[in-house]
Design a protein around this motif. Structure first.
Motif, PDB file in Angstrom:
ATOM      1  N   ARG A   1      38.608 100.942  14.366  1.00 34.11           N
ATOM      2  CA  ARG A   1      39.479 100.528  15.507  1.00 34.11           C
ATOM      3  C   ARG A   1      39.825 100.830  16.361  1.00 34.11           C
ATOM      4  O   ARG A   1      40.167 101.191  17.669  1.00 34.11           O
ATOM      5  CB  ARG A   1      38.396  99.234  15.718  1.00 34.11           C
ATOM      6  CG  ARG A   1      36.410  99.358  15.398  1.00 34.11           C
ATOM      7  CD  ARG A   1      35.858  98.451  15.899  1.00 34.11           C
ATOM      8  NE  ARG A   1      36.167  97.379  15.362  1.00 34.11           N
ATOM      9  CZ  ARG A   1      35.325  96.463  14.748  1.00 34.11           C
ATOM     10  NH1 ARG A   1      34.775  97.356  13.575  1.00 34.11           N
ATOM     11  NH2 ARG A   1      35.804  95.405  13.301  1.00 34.11           N
ATOM     12  N   ALA A   2      41.568 100.459  15.339  1.00 38.82           N
ATOM     13  CA  ALA A   2      42.285 100.423  15.143  1.00 38.82           C
ATOM     14  C   ALA A   2      43.156 101.437  15.789  1.00 38.82           C
ATOM     15  O   ALA A   2      44.027 101.571  16.833  1.00 38.82           O
ATOM     16  CB  ALA A   2      43.508  98.748  14.924  1.00 38.82           C
TER      17      ALA A   2
ATOM     18  N   VAL B   1      37.894  96.906  10.828  1.00 38.13           N
ATOM     19  CA  VAL B   1      38.513  96.946  12.085  1.00 38.13           C
ATOM     20  C   VAL B   1      39.752  98.225  12.095  1.00 38.13           C
ATOM     21  O   VAL B   1      40.731  97.881  12.885  1.00 38.13           O
ATOM     22  CB  VAL B   1      39.164  95.664  11.622  1.00 38.13           C
ATOM     23  CG1 VAL B   1      39.883  95.606  10.399  1.00 38.13           C
ATOM     24  CG2 VAL B   1      40.144  95.309  12.947  1.00 38.13           C
TER      25      VAL B   1
ATOM     26  N   VAL C   1      48.238  91.315   9.342  1.00 38.58           N
ATOM     27  CA  VAL C   1      48.951  92.506  10.084  1.00 38.58           C
ATOM     28  C   VAL C   1      49.902  93.160   9.382  1.00 38.58           C
ATOM     29  O   VAL C   1      49.776  94.294   8.649  1.00 38.58           O
ATOM     30  CB  VAL C   1      48.876  92.328  11.313  1.00 38.58           C
ATOM     31  CG1 VAL C   1      50.391  93.365  11.688  1.00 38.58           C
ATOM     32  CG2 VAL C   1      47.702  92.251  12.225  1.00 38.58           C
TER      33      VAL C   1
ATOM     34  N   ASN D   1      45.856  91.546  17.492  1.00 36.78           N
ATOM     35  CA  ASN D   1      45.046  91.961  18.505  1.00 36.78           C
ATOM     36  C   ASN D   1      43.844  92.574  18.189  1.00 36.78           C
ATOM     37  O   ASN D   1      42.543  92.632  18.852  1.00 36.78           O
ATOM     38  CB  ASN D   1      45.259  92.056  19.360  1.00 36.78           C
ATOM     39  CG  ASN D   1      46.572  90.575  20.396  1.00 36.78           C
ATOM     40  OD1 ASN D   1      46.255  89.650  20.041  1.00 36.78           O
ATOM     41  ND2 ASN D   1      47.816  91.177  20.971  1.00 36.78           N
ATOM     42  N   SER D   2      43.432  93.462  17.084  1.00 40.70           N
ATOM     43  CA  SER D   2      42.861  93.762  16.521  1.00 40.70           C
ATOM     44  C   SER D   2      41.685  93.063  16.329  1.00 40.70           C
ATOM     45  O   SER D   2      41.245  92.461  15.600  1.00 40.70           O
ATOM     46  CB  SER D   2      42.901  94.764  15.147  1.00 40.70           C
ATOM     47  OG  SER D   2      43.858  96.130  16.198  1.00 40.70           O
ATOM     48  N   GLN D   3      39.924  93.496  16.836  1.00 41.38           N
ATOM     49  CA  GLN D   3      39.456  92.173  16.977  1.00 41.38           C
ATOM     50  C   GLN D   3      38.743  92.534  15.605  1.00 41.38           C
ATOM     51  O   GLN D   3      37.829  93.758  15.262  1.00 41.38           O
ATOM     52  CB  GLN D   3      38.024  92.387  18.620  1.00 41.38           C
ATOM     53  CG  GLN D   3      36.742  91.541  18.462  1.00 41.38           C
ATOM     54  CD  GLN D   3      36.156  91.123  19.516  1.00 41.38           C
ATOM     55  OE1 GLN D   3      35.623  92.435  19.966  1.00 41.38           O
ATOM     56  NE2 GLN D   3      35.889  90.375  19.875  1.00 41.38           N
TER      57      GLN D   3
ATOM     58  N   SER E   1      36.067 102.041  22.114  1.00 40.80           N
ATOM     59  CA  SER E   1      37.586 102.707  21.214  1.00 40.80           C
ATOM     60  C   SER E   1      35.956 103.471  20.586  1.00 40.80           C
ATOM     61  O   SER E   1      34.735 103.105  19.780  1.00 40.80           O
ATOM     62  CB  SER E   1      38.053 102.150  19.884  1.00 40.80           C
ATOM     63  OG  SER E   1      38.110 102.769  18.515  1.00 40.80           O
TER      64      SER E   1
ATOM     65  N   VAL F   1      40.941  87.941  16.197  1.00 35.84           N
ATOM     66  CA  VAL F   1      41.674  88.992  16.019  1.00 35.84           C
ATOM     67  C   VAL F   1      42.596  88.515  14.617  1.00 35.84           C
ATOM     68  O   VAL F   1      42.712  87.714  14.184  1.00 35.84           O
ATOM     69  CB  VAL F   1      42.450  88.919  16.959  1.00 35.84           C
ATOM     70  CG1 VAL F   1      42.230  89.314  18.571  1.00 35.84           C
ATOM     71  CG2 VAL F   1      43.723  87.769  17.182  1.00 35.84           C
TER      72      VAL F   1
ATOM     73  N   LEU G   1      48.158  96.863  15.189  1.00 36.38           N
ATOM     74  CA  LEU G   1      47.145  96.148  14.565  1.00 36.38           C
ATOM     75  C   LEU G   1      47.414  94.800  15.207  1.00 36.38           C
ATOM     76  O   LEU G   1      45.877  94.367  15.368  1.00 36.38           O
ATOM     77  CB  LEU G   1      47.462  96.055  13.124  1.00 36.38           C
ATOM     78  CG  LEU G   1      47.811  97.312  12.146  1.00 36.38           C
ATOM     79  CD1 LEU G   1      48.020  97.159  10.577  1.00 36.38           C
ATOM     80  CD2 LEU G   1      46.047  98.249  12.677  1.00 36.38           C
TER      81      LEU G   1
ATOM     82  N   GLU H   1      34.387 101.980  17.769  1.00 38.55           N
ATOM     83  CA  GLU H   1      33.321 101.531  18.213  1.00 38.55           C
ATOM     84  C   GLU H   1      31.722 101.692  17.816  1.00 38.55           C
ATOM     85  O   GLU H   1      30.691 101.017  17.731  1.00 38.55           O
ATOM     86  CB  GLU H   1      33.161 100.479  19.025  1.00 38.55           C
ATOM     87  CG  GLU H   1      34.481  99.279  19.276  1.00 38.55           C
ATOM     88  CD  GLU H   1      34.492  98.960  20.474  1.00 38.55           C
ATOM     89  OE1 GLU H   1      33.638  99.239  21.616  1.00 38.55           O
ATOM     90  OE2 GLU H   1      34.866  97.520  20.425  1.00 38.55           O
TER      91      GLU H   1
END
Length: 239
Positions: A172-173, A169, A126, A103-105, A42, A120, A101, A45
């Motif tokens: 990144r998402a 996060v 979420v 599984n967003s690390q 992403s 996650v 959102l 990152e």
């Protein structure tokens, strides 16, 4: 805090913990810089990259960031800058935001042995974030991708992650799957043919006798800054 070449003093990574108990010294290894050692998945990152100043990585977590424009300049794929059908977070329902959102690390730098380790976002996080995100965006819509950094700061204590890398996060998402430049419209066109009774004098809608009808969905994508139509398609819905 670091004084940049433009004379503005901006926060370093150590300014972002939410409480004194979770500052860089207290977090220890969790707050240290992370080397991903892999390609970016992403554009958000880039927040892992060191900026060249002591204890300061690229900032996507504050409204005063001098780095957030990179989110508009770079991408991890070769798609054109202006695209049709890309989600605008400012107009999306909270259910749609919630779908982006999971599984967003949160943080690849936190050790699995840590008591507070979360790989996650949880389902509860979420739902909480998407609801608050939708509320904030209705009040102050995003102007561009760089505005995501302002949004992270606005959310403040709503974000359960504590230090900068974890709070990013959301960037990144959302950074690679959203676009604030394109205006997507769906026009539902219903065309009817028919007649009014001979004794009708008011031409009221209730007097109109429908003898035939056709329906079309017209999808249009418009580039907001220029007003240029970048995509148009027509679909016959089946009922």
């Amino acid at each position: 805090y670091v004084a940049d070449p433009d004379g503005v003093v901006r926060p370093g990574d150590g300014a972002f913990p939410l409480t004194a108990a979770t500052n860089i010294a207290g977090l220890g290894s969790q707050a240290r810089p992370v080397m991903l050692n892999r390609p970016f998945t992403s554009v958000g990152e880039m927040g892992y990259a060191l900026r060249g100043d002591p204890w300061k990585s690229l900032d996507f977590a504050s409204a005063s960031s001098a780095d957030s424009a990179l989110l508009d300049l770079f991408s991890v794929h070769d798609a054109p800058e202006i695209q049709a059908g890309i989600l605008n977070p400012s107009t999306a329902p909270d259910q749609v935001l919630a779908a982006l959102l999971p599984n967003s690390q949160i943080d690849p730098g936190v050790l699995a042995s840590s008591p507070s380790y979360e790989k996650v976002l949880s389902d509860a996080e979420v739902l909480s974030m998407s609801g608050e995100l939708a509320n904030r965006l209705r009040v102050t819509p995003l102007q561009n991708q760089a505005d995501l950094a302002r949004l992270v700061e606005d959310l403040g204590n709503v974000l359960s992650p504590v230090h900068k890398r974890q709070r990013e996060v959301l960037v990144r998402a959302l950074a690679d799957v959203s676009n604030t430049r394109t205006w997507n419209l769906l026009i539902d066109v219903v065309a009817q043919v028919g007649s009014f009774p001979l004794n009708s004098t008011a031409f009221a809608a209730g007097d109109f006798v429908v003898q035939g009808e056709q329906r079309r969905w017209v999808s249009i994508a418009i580039d907001r800054p220029t007003g240029r139509v970048i995509s148009q398609s027509t679909e016959i819905p089946s009922e």
